[in-house]
Design an enzyme around this catalytic site. Structure first.
Site, PDB file in Angstrom:
ATOM      1  CG  HIS A  92      -0.151   0.044   2.505  1.00  0.00           C
ATOM      2  ND1 HIS A  92       0.264  -1.075   3.181  1.00  0.00           N
ATOM      3  CD2 HIS A  92       0.356   1.089   3.215  1.00  0.00           C
ATOM      4  CE1 HIS A  92       0.968  -0.727   4.237  1.00  0.00           C
ATOM      5  NE2 HIS A  92       1.046   0.603   4.282  1.00  0.00           N
ATOM      6  CD  GLU A 104       3.229   6.328   7.139  1.00  0.00           C
ATOM      7  OE1 GLU A 104       3.396   5.104   7.188  1.00  0.00           O
ATOM      8  OE2 GLU A 104       2.321   6.938   7.758  1.00  0.00           O
ATOM      9  CB  THR A 202       2.879   3.968  10.038  1.00  0.00           C
ATOM     10  OG1 THR A 202       2.129   3.585   8.874  1.00  0.00           O
ATOM     11  CG2 THR A 202       4.320   3.514   9.902  1.00  0.00           C
ATOM     12  CB  THR A 203      -2.490   2.973  10.536  1.00  0.00           C
ATOM     13  OG1 THR A 203      -2.572   1.551  10.420  1.00  0.00           O
ATOM     14  CG2 THR A 203      -1.956   3.574   9.247  1.00  0.00           C
TER      15      THR A 203
HETATM   16  S1  BO1 Z   1       1.994  -0.068   7.850  1.00  0.00           S
HETATM   17  O1  BO1 Z   1       2.687  -0.773   6.819  1.00  0.00           O
HETATM   18  O2  BO1 Z   1       2.727   0.103   9.091  1.00  0.00           O
HETATM   19  N1  BO1 Z   1       1.558   1.375   7.335  1.00  0.00           N
HETATM   20  C1  BO1 Z   1       0.559  -0.973   8.234  1.00  0.00           C
HETATM   21  C2  BO1 Z   1      -0.341  -0.406   9.094  1.00  0.00           C
HETATM   22  C3  BO1 Z   1      -1.477  -1.110   9.442  1.00  0.00           C
HETATM   23  C4  BO1 Z   1      -1.699  -2.368   8.924  1.00  0.00           C
HETATM   24  C5  BO1 Z   1      -0.799  -2.922   8.045  1.00  0.00           C
HETATM   25  C6  BO1 Z   1       0.342  -2.224   7.695  1.00  0.00           C
HETATM   26  N2  BO1 Z   1      -2.832  -2.988   9.338  1.00  0.00           N
HETATM   27  C7  BO1 Z   1      -3.670  -3.781   8.546  1.00  0.00           C
HETATM   28  C8  BO1 Z   1      -4.873  -4.177   9.354  1.00  0.00           C
HETATM   29  C9  BO1 Z   1      -5.702  -5.112   8.526  1.00  0.00           C
HETATM   30  C10 BO1 Z   1      -6.092  -4.431   7.266  1.00  0.00           C
HETATM   31  C11 BO1 Z   1      -4.873  -3.876   6.571  1.00  0.00           C
HETATM   32  C12 BO1 Z   1      -5.245  -2.978   5.454  1.00  0.00           C
HETATM   33  O3  BO1 Z   1      -4.075  -3.100   7.425  1.00  0.00           O
HETATM   34  O4  BO1 Z   1      -4.477  -4.801  10.535  1.00  0.00           O
HETATM   35  O5  BO1 Z   1      -6.833  -5.528   9.230  1.00  0.00           O
HETATM   36  O6  BO1 Z   1      -6.762  -5.317   6.377  1.00  0.00           O
HETATM   37  O7  BO1 Z   1      -5.927  -1.861   5.922  1.00  0.00           O
HETATM   38 ZN    ZN Z   2       2.061   1.805   5.482  1.00  0.00          ZN
END
Ligand code: BO1
Ligand code: ZN
Length: 260
Positions: A92, A104, A202-203
């Protein structure tokens, strides 16, 4: 955890009220200061399976555009700082409202217009959700972008379908099977040059379960390719113009720089 946003009452300053890990000590993103890294020479980082094209689809989650493959084990990551095999889950993006912000992680306080995260979970834990319960559960590859005059053809299959998923929850298959290699290894000669540190999602829920691997090589996207992401919509139906978290304190962590 889906009821958060990037400004106002549910913005990053308030995430800790509902999600306790978000006020933890080992949060991401961070500012990587190149004069403050520890140089190391790790075993080669390996990405297996990325040379086969896989049918893929993108989803507007309301917080980002997420790409998954139909194949459950499209790619595995191992080596470098990792003790085990990690299975590809999703990738993503994070971006900003103009071409001067959006990443970020920062490098020497410099921000970039976009950052891609390729999220892998530890194979032994069987699933992404189970891996979230373990401090060595995830490995995340982070790629930073620069603005280029010409569009990057590797990203056109993704950019082209963004107009079809502007509304949150929409999902669309890519027209052609996707070669993850074109996104993950744009230049194999530079793949072993990266920073690595321990941090968090990061979320929300901001769980401290991620080994971050930030490549030093920059990928290129045109202004028009970047701008296409800013037309996606939030859960409220506003434009998702920015979705990056501010940098968090390094505390007593060490950022390693792998010297190839
Ligand atoms: S990140 O790569 O640190 N930005 C990151 C942050 C949150 C998630 C994954 C990567 N969490 C997941 C949720 C899932 C959801 C997925 C997409 O993100 O735990 O439930 O399907 O939103
Ligand atoms: Zn991310």
């Amino acid at each position: 955890g889906q009821n958060f946003s990037y400004d106002g009452d549910q913005g990053p300053l308030h995430w800790g009220e509902e999600y306790h890990s978000c006020i933890g000590k080992y949060q991401s993103p961070i500012n990587i200061e190149e004069h403050n890294v520890k140089n190391v020479s790790l075993s080669p980082l390996r990405l297996i399976g990325i040379d086969n094209p896989y049918q893929s689809y993108v989803t507007n989650t309301g917080h980002t555009v997420m790409l998954k493959t139909n194949e459950s084990k499209a790619a595995t990551l191992s080596g470098g700082p990792l003790q085990d095999n990690y299975v590809f889950e999703q990738l993503h993006f994070h971006w900003g409202e103009n071409d001067y912000e959006g990443s970020e992680d920062l490098v020497n306080n410099h921000s970039f217009p976009m950052e891609m995260h390729a999220v892998f979970y530890k194979e032994d834990y069987k699933s992404f959700n189970e891996a979230l319960n373990h401090s060595d559960g995830l490995a995340i590859l982070a790629y930073l972008y620069e603005v280029s005059p010409q569009p990057n053809p590797a990203y056109e299959p993704i950019v082209r379908v963004l107009r079809d998923i502007e509304v949150m929850g929409k999902r669309k298959a890519l027209q052609e099977p996707l070669l993850l290699e074109s996104l993950f290894v744009p230049d194999i000669a530079k793949m072993q040059d990266y920073f690595t540190y321990f941090g968090s999602l990061t979320t929300p829920p901001c769980l401290e379960v991620a080994r971050w691997i930030d490549f030093k090589d920059r990928q290129q996207l045109s202004h028009e390719q970047l701008a296409a992401f800013r037309d996606l919509q939030t859960p409220e139906g506003d434009k998702l113009t920015h979705n990056f978290r501010p940098v968090q304190p390094l505390e007593d962590r060490v950022v390693f720089h792998n010297i190839p």
